[in-house]
Design an enzyme around this catalytic site. Structure first.
Site, PDB file in Angstrom:
ATOM      1  N   LYS A  19     -26.354 121.335  36.019  1.00 40.80           N
ATOM      2  CA  LYS A  19     -27.736 121.487  36.496  1.00 40.80           C
ATOM      3  C   LYS A  19     -28.034 120.355  37.466  1.00 40.80           C
ATOM      4  CE  LYS A  19     -32.244 120.818  34.396  1.00 40.80           C
ATOM      5  NZ  LYS A  19     -33.020 121.052  33.191  1.00 40.80           N
TER       6      LYS A  19
HETATM    7  C1  R5P Z   1     -35.386 116.875  31.861  1.00 44.28           C
HETATM    8  O1  R5P Z   1     -34.534 116.062  31.855  1.00 44.28           O
HETATM    9  C2  R5P Z   1     -35.278 118.069  31.121  1.00 44.28           C
HETATM   10  O2  R5P Z   1     -33.935 118.248  30.815  1.00 44.28           O
HETATM   11  C3  R5P Z   1     -35.804 119.352  31.741  1.00 44.28           C
HETATM   12  O3  R5P Z   1     -35.252 120.398  31.016  1.00 44.28           O
HETATM   13  C4  R5P Z   1     -35.488 119.558  33.188  1.00 44.28           C
HETATM   14  O4  R5P Z   1     -35.928 118.495  33.956  1.00 44.28           O
HETATM   15  C5  R5P Z   1     -36.035 120.890  33.728  1.00 44.28           C
HETATM   16  O5  R5P Z   1     -37.369 120.929  33.694  1.00 44.28           O
HETATM   17  P1  R5P Z   1     -38.276 120.889  35.019  1.00 44.28           P
HETATM   18  O6  R5P Z   1     -38.105 122.241  35.684  1.00 44.28           O
HETATM   19  O7  R5P Z   1     -39.644 120.681  34.491  1.00 44.28           O
HETATM   20  O8  R5P Z   1     -37.777 119.800  35.902  1.00 44.28           O
END
Ligand code: R5P
Length: 293
Positions: A203
Protein backbone atom coordinates in the site's frame (compact mmCIF):
# COMPACT_ATOMS: atom_id res chain seq x y z
CA UNK A 1 -23.07 -48.49 1.92
CA UNK A 2 -22.18 -46.72 -1.32
CA UNK A 3 -23.53 -48.30 -4.50
CA UNK A 4 -21.08 -50.45 -6.44
CA UNK A 5 -19.32 -48.32 -9.08
CA UNK A 6 -19.03 -51.09 -11.67
CA UNK A 7 -20.20 -49.61 -14.98
CA UNK A 8 -16.95 -48.38 -16.62
CA UNK A 9 -18.78 -47.66 -19.90
CA UNK A 10 -20.54 -44.72 -18.21
CA UNK A 11 -17.36 -43.11 -16.94
CA UNK A 12 -16.04 -40.04 -18.74
CA UNK A 13 -12.30 -39.47 -18.50
CA UNK A 14 -12.00 -36.85 -21.27
CA UNK A 15 -8.66 -38.37 -22.22
CA UNK A 16 -8.20 -35.87 -25.08
CA UNK A 17 -8.82 -32.84 -22.87
CA UNK A 18 -5.73 -31.39 -21.14
CA UNK A 19 -6.34 -30.59 -17.48
CA UNK A 20 -7.27 -26.97 -17.09
CA UNK A 21 -5.05 -24.68 -15.06
CA UNK A 22 -6.35 -21.14 -14.87
CA UNK A 23 -3.68 -18.50 -14.37
CA UNK A 24 -4.11 -16.64 -11.08
CA UNK A 25 -5.42 -13.15 -11.66
CA UNK A 26 -3.05 -11.13 -9.45
CA UNK A 27 0.28 -9.75 -10.57
CA UNK A 28 3.27 -11.58 -9.13
CA UNK A 29 1.14 -14.11 -7.23
CA UNK A 30 1.13 -17.04 -9.67
CA UNK A 31 3.60 -19.11 -7.67
CA UNK A 32 1.98 -18.74 -4.26
CA UNK A 33 0.35 -21.67 -2.48
CA UNK A 34 -3.37 -22.48 -2.74
CA UNK A 35 -4.39 -21.18 0.68
CA UNK A 36 -2.61 -17.90 0.15
CA UNK A 37 -4.24 -17.45 -3.26
CA UNK A 38 -7.63 -18.32 -1.79
CA UNK A 39 -7.17 -15.68 0.90
CA UNK A 40 -6.09 -13.13 -1.71
CA UNK A 41 -9.26 -13.93 -3.66
CA UNK A 42 -11.22 -12.83 -0.58
CA UNK A 43 -9.45 -9.46 -0.68
CA UNK A 44 -9.35 -8.84 -4.45
CA UNK A 45 -12.35 -9.39 -6.70
CA UNK A 46 -11.31 -12.10 -9.21
CA UNK A 47 -13.53 -10.52 -11.91
CA UNK A 48 -12.09 -6.99 -11.84
CA UNK A 49 -8.76 -8.04 -10.32
CA UNK A 50 -9.10 -5.13 -7.91
CA UNK A 51 -10.21 -4.34 -4.38
CA UNK A 52 -11.98 -1.67 -2.40
CA UNK A 53 -10.57 -2.02 1.08
CA UNK A 54 -12.28 0.01 3.79
CA UNK A 55 -9.55 1.18 6.18
CA UNK A 56 -10.49 2.06 9.74
CA UNK A 57 -7.47 0.94 11.75
CA UNK A 58 -6.45 4.56 12.49
CA UNK A 59 -7.25 4.15 16.19
CA UNK A 60 -4.22 1.90 16.69
CA UNK A 61 -2.04 4.98 17.03
CA UNK A 62 -4.39 7.98 17.16
CA UNK A 63 -7.36 6.82 19.23
CA UNK A 64 -10.94 7.78 18.33
CA UNK A 65 -10.35 9.41 14.94
CA UNK A 66 -13.03 11.72 13.54
CA UNK A 67 -15.64 9.47 11.95
CA UNK A 68 -14.54 6.46 13.99
CA UNK A 69 -15.75 7.54 17.42
CA UNK A 70 -18.35 4.75 17.22
CA UNK A 71 -17.38 2.12 14.69
CA UNK A 72 -20.60 0.21 15.35
CA UNK A 73 -22.60 3.26 14.25
CA UNK A 74 -20.45 4.65 11.41
CA UNK A 75 -18.70 1.64 9.86
CA UNK A 76 -20.85 -1.45 10.39
CA UNK A 77 -23.63 -0.12 8.07
CA UNK A 78 -20.98 0.20 5.31
CA UNK A 79 -19.90 -3.44 5.39
CA UNK A 80 -22.12 -4.59 2.48
CA UNK A 81 -20.09 -2.43 0.06
CA UNK A 82 -16.57 -3.24 1.26
CA UNK A 83 -14.58 -6.01 -0.43
CA UNK A 84 -12.23 -6.10 2.52
CA UNK A 85 -11.87 -4.52 5.95
CA UNK A 86 -8.57 -3.20 7.25
CA UNK A 87 -8.82 -2.99 11.01
CA UNK A 88 -7.39 -3.93 14.39
CA UNK A 89 -8.22 -7.18 16.11
CA UNK A 90 -9.67 -5.19 19.02
CA UNK A 91 -12.32 -3.56 16.85
CA UNK A 92 -12.91 -6.83 14.99
CA UNK A 93 -13.68 -8.78 18.14
CA UNK A 94 -15.61 -6.04 19.91
CA UNK A 95 -17.71 -4.54 17.11
CA UNK A 96 -17.71 -6.38 13.76
CA UNK A 97 -20.40 -9.05 13.31
CA UNK A 98 -18.87 -12.49 12.70
CA UNK A 99 -21.39 -12.90 9.87
CA UNK A 100 -19.21 -10.56 7.77
CA UNK A 101 -18.00 -12.61 4.80
CA UNK A 102 -15.49 -10.34 3.00
CA UNK A 103 -11.72 -10.28 3.36
CA UNK A 104 -10.03 -9.27 6.61
CA UNK A 105 -6.71 -7.45 6.78
CA UNK A 106 -5.55 -7.17 10.37
CA UNK A 107 -3.25 -4.46 11.68
CA UNK A 108 -0.20 -6.40 12.82
CA UNK A 109 2.25 -3.66 13.85
CA UNK A 110 1.99 -0.97 16.49
CA UNK A 111 3.45 0.52 19.62
CA UNK A 112 3.92 4.26 19.53
CA UNK A 113 1.00 6.67 19.71
CA UNK A 114 0.83 10.01 17.92
CA UNK A 115 2.58 11.42 20.99
CA UNK A 116 5.80 9.56 20.14
CA UNK A 117 8.07 8.61 17.23
CA UNK A 118 5.74 6.63 14.97
CA UNK A 119 8.40 4.55 13.23
CA UNK A 120 9.30 2.80 16.49
CA UNK A 121 6.82 -0.04 15.95
CA UNK A 122 6.92 -3.69 16.96
CA UNK A 123 4.95 -6.65 15.70
CA UNK A 124 1.64 -6.44 17.55
CA UNK A 125 -0.20 -9.62 16.55
CA UNK A 126 0.69 -13.31 16.63
CA UNK A 127 0.13 -15.43 13.55
CA UNK A 128 -1.90 -17.87 15.68
CA UNK A 129 -4.41 -15.18 16.61
CA UNK A 130 -4.54 -13.94 13.00
CA UNK A 131 -5.40 -17.44 11.78
CA UNK A 132 -7.93 -17.85 14.62
CA UNK A 133 -9.64 -14.69 13.38
CA UNK A 134 -9.64 -15.85 9.73
CA UNK A 135 -7.38 -13.03 8.62
CA UNK A 136 -6.58 -13.01 4.92
CA UNK A 137 -3.65 -10.64 5.39
CA UNK A 138 -1.52 -8.92 8.03
CA UNK A 139 -0.77 -5.21 7.63
CA UNK A 140 2.59 -3.86 8.73
CA UNK A 141 3.90 -0.30 8.55
CA UNK A 142 7.27 0.11 6.79
CA UNK A 143 9.17 3.36 7.36
CA UNK A 144 11.73 3.55 4.55
CA UNK A 145 14.00 6.48 5.42
CA UNK A 146 12.44 6.78 8.86
CA UNK A 147 14.24 6.80 12.17
CA UNK A 148 13.49 3.13 12.84
CA UNK A 149 13.68 1.99 9.22
CA UNK A 150 15.56 -1.27 9.88
CA UNK A 151 13.28 -2.27 12.75
CA UNK A 152 10.14 -1.73 10.68
CA UNK A 153 11.59 -3.70 7.78
CA UNK A 154 12.50 -6.48 10.19
CA UNK A 155 8.86 -6.46 11.36
CA UNK A 156 7.86 -6.97 7.72
CA UNK A 157 10.25 -9.85 7.09
CA UNK A 158 9.28 -11.65 10.30
CA UNK A 159 5.60 -11.37 9.42
CA UNK A 160 6.34 -12.61 5.89
CA UNK A 161 8.04 -15.70 7.35
CA UNK A 162 5.09 -16.34 9.66
CA UNK A 163 2.54 -15.62 6.93
CA UNK A 164 4.22 -17.99 4.47
CA UNK A 165 4.15 -20.73 7.10
CA UNK A 166 0.40 -20.36 7.52
CA UNK A 167 -0.73 -19.18 4.09
CA UNK A 168 -1.57 -15.65 5.23
CA UNK A 169 -0.74 -12.66 3.01
CA UNK A 170 1.26 -9.64 4.19
CA UNK A 171 0.37 -6.09 3.21
CA UNK A 172 3.32 -3.72 3.55
CA UNK A 173 2.12 -0.18 4.22
CA UNK A 174 4.67 2.43 3.14
CA UNK A 175 4.58 5.13 5.80
CA UNK A 176 6.14 8.41 4.72
CA UNK A 177 7.62 10.54 7.48
CA UNK A 178 6.95 14.30 7.42
CA UNK A 179 10.60 14.98 6.61
CA UNK A 180 10.49 12.90 3.39
CA UNK A 181 9.36 13.96 -0.09
CA UNK A 182 6.29 12.11 -1.34
CA UNK A 183 7.32 11.70 -4.97
CA UNK A 184 7.54 8.83 -7.47
CA UNK A 185 11.22 8.31 -6.74
CA UNK A 186 10.55 7.73 -3.04
CA UNK A 187 7.48 5.56 -3.74
CA UNK A 188 9.45 3.40 -6.19
CA UNK A 189 12.15 2.91 -3.58
CA UNK A 190 9.78 2.09 -0.73
CA UNK A 191 7.37 -0.17 -2.63
CA UNK A 192 10.15 -2.09 -4.36
CA UNK A 193 11.97 -2.72 -1.08
CA UNK A 194 8.73 -4.08 0.44
CA UNK A 195 8.12 -6.39 -2.54
CA UNK A 196 11.72 -7.60 -2.68
CA UNK A 197 11.57 -8.49 1.01
CA UNK A 198 8.46 -10.60 0.52
CA UNK A 199 5.33 -8.47 0.92
CA UNK A 200 2.40 -10.09 -0.88
CA UNK A 201 1.09 -6.67 -1.81
CA UNK A 202 1.94 -3.07 -0.99
CA UNK A 203 0.00 0.00 0.00
CA UNK A 204 1.33 3.38 -0.90
CA UNK A 205 0.27 6.94 -1.63
CA UNK A 206 -0.68 8.16 -5.08
CA UNK A 207 1.65 10.76 -6.60
CA UNK A 208 0.61 13.05 -9.45
CA UNK A 209 3.78 12.71 -11.45
CA UNK A 210 4.97 9.25 -12.49
CA UNK A 211 2.70 6.96 -10.48
CA UNK A 212 2.69 4.53 -13.42
CA UNK A 213 6.44 4.03 -12.88
CA UNK A 214 5.74 3.10 -9.25
CA UNK A 215 3.27 0.36 -10.21
CA UNK A 216 5.50 -0.81 -13.09
CA UNK A 217 8.56 -1.19 -10.86
CA UNK A 218 6.71 -3.10 -8.15
CA UNK A 219 6.38 -6.81 -9.00
CA UNK A 220 3.32 -7.34 -6.75
CA UNK A 221 -0.04 -5.51 -6.58
CA UNK A 222 -0.21 -1.98 -5.25
CA UNK A 223 -3.22 -0.40 -3.55
CA UNK A 224 -3.36 3.26 -2.66
CA UNK A 225 -4.21 4.91 0.64
CA UNK A 226 -6.76 7.66 0.45
CA UNK A 227 -4.89 10.04 2.73
CA UNK A 228 -6.37 13.11 4.35
CA UNK A 229 -9.97 14.10 3.58
CA UNK A 230 -10.48 15.71 0.17
CA UNK A 231 -13.64 17.02 -1.48
CA UNK A 232 -15.49 13.92 -2.75
CA UNK A 233 -14.90 14.69 -6.44
CA UNK A 234 -11.13 15.00 -5.85
CA UNK A 235 -10.99 11.73 -3.94
CA UNK A 236 -12.75 9.99 -6.83
CA UNK A 237 -10.25 11.55 -9.27
CA UNK A 238 -7.44 10.21 -7.10
CA UNK A 239 -8.88 6.69 -7.20
CA UNK A 240 -9.53 6.86 -10.97
CA UNK A 241 -6.00 8.10 -11.74
CA UNK A 242 -4.45 5.42 -9.53
CA UNK A 243 -6.28 2.47 -11.12
CA UNK A 244 -5.72 3.90 -14.62
CA UNK A 245 -1.99 3.84 -13.82
CA UNK A 246 -1.86 0.27 -12.58
CA UNK A 247 -3.10 0.28 -8.98
CA UNK A 248 -5.03 -2.87 -8.05
CA UNK A 249 -7.47 -0.84 -6.00
CA UNK A 250 -7.72 1.37 -2.97
CA UNK A 251 -7.40 1.04 0.78
CA UNK A 252 -9.40 4.09 1.67
CA UNK A 253 -10.43 5.39 5.06
CA UNK A 254 -10.98 9.07 5.82
CA UNK A 255 -12.20 9.90 2.33
CA UNK A 256 -15.01 7.42 2.91
CA UNK A 257 -15.93 7.58 6.58
CA UNK A 258 -15.47 11.37 6.77
CA UNK A 259 -17.49 12.00 3.58
CA UNK A 260 -20.85 13.74 3.92
CA UNK A 261 -22.45 10.43 2.88
CA UNK A 262 -20.07 7.55 3.57
CA UNK A 263 -22.31 4.86 2.02
CA UNK A 264 -22.70 6.86 -1.19
CA UNK A 265 -18.96 7.53 -1.32
CA UNK A 266 -18.07 3.88 -0.87
CA UNK A 267 -20.40 2.92 -3.73
CA UNK A 268 -18.96 5.67 -5.94
CA UNK A 269 -15.42 4.42 -5.24
CA UNK A 270 -16.58 0.91 -6.16
CA UNK A 271 -17.87 2.22 -9.49
CA UNK A 272 -14.41 3.62 -10.24
CA UNK A 273 -12.45 0.60 -9.08
CA UNK A 274 -14.61 -2.25 -10.35
CA UNK A 275 -16.62 -0.78 -13.21
CA UNK A 276 -14.15 1.66 -14.73
CA UNK A 277 -16.32 4.73 -14.10
CA UNK A 278 -14.50 8.01 -14.56
CA UNK A 279 -14.45 10.57 -11.76
CA UNK A 280 -17.33 12.58 -13.27
CA UNK A 281 -19.60 9.54 -13.58
CA UNK A 282 -18.72 8.36 -10.10
CA UNK A 283 -19.33 11.79 -8.62
CA UNK A 284 -22.74 11.95 -10.25
CA UNK A 285 -23.50 8.54 -8.73
CA UNK A 286 -22.33 9.87 -5.37
CA UNK A 287 -24.64 12.88 -5.64
CA UNK A 288 -27.64 10.74 -6.56
CA UNK A 289 -27.06 8.21 -3.79
CA UNK A 290 -26.34 10.90 -1.20
CA UNK A 291 -29.60 12.67 -2.08
CA UNK A 292 -31.70 9.61 -1.29
CA UNK A 293 -33.61 9.87 1.96
C1 R5P B 1 -2.77 4.43 8.60
O1 R5P B 1 -1.64 4.15 8.79
C2 R5P B 1 -3.76 3.45 8.45
O2 R5P B 1 -3.12 2.25 8.15
C3 R5P B 1 -4.86 3.67 7.43
O3 R5P B 1 -5.46 2.44 7.21
C4 R5P B 1 -4.42 4.23 6.11
O4 R5P B 1 -3.72 5.42 6.27
C5 R5P B 1 -5.59 4.41 5.12
O5 R5P B 1 -6.47 5.31 5.56
P1 R5P B 1 -6.66 6.75 4.87
O6 R5P B 1 -7.36 6.49 3.55
O7 R5P B 1 -7.52 7.47 5.83
O8 R5P B 1 -5.32 7.35 4.65
Amino acid sequence: MPEADDSPADKQFFVDVPQRAEPFFLKGCEHLDWGLKNRLASIFNPVSGRTVMLAFDHGYFQGPTTGLERVDVSIVPLLPWADTLMLTRGILRSVIPPTYRGGLVLRASGGPSILKELSNEEIALSIEDAVRLNAAALAVQVFVGGEHETKSIHNLTRLVDQGQRHGVAVLAVTAVGRELVRDAKYMRLATRICAELGATYVKTYYVDDGFDTVTAACPVPIVIAGGKKLPEREALELAASAVAQGAAGVDMGRNIFQAASPAAMLQAVRAVVHEGANAGEAHELYRQLAARP
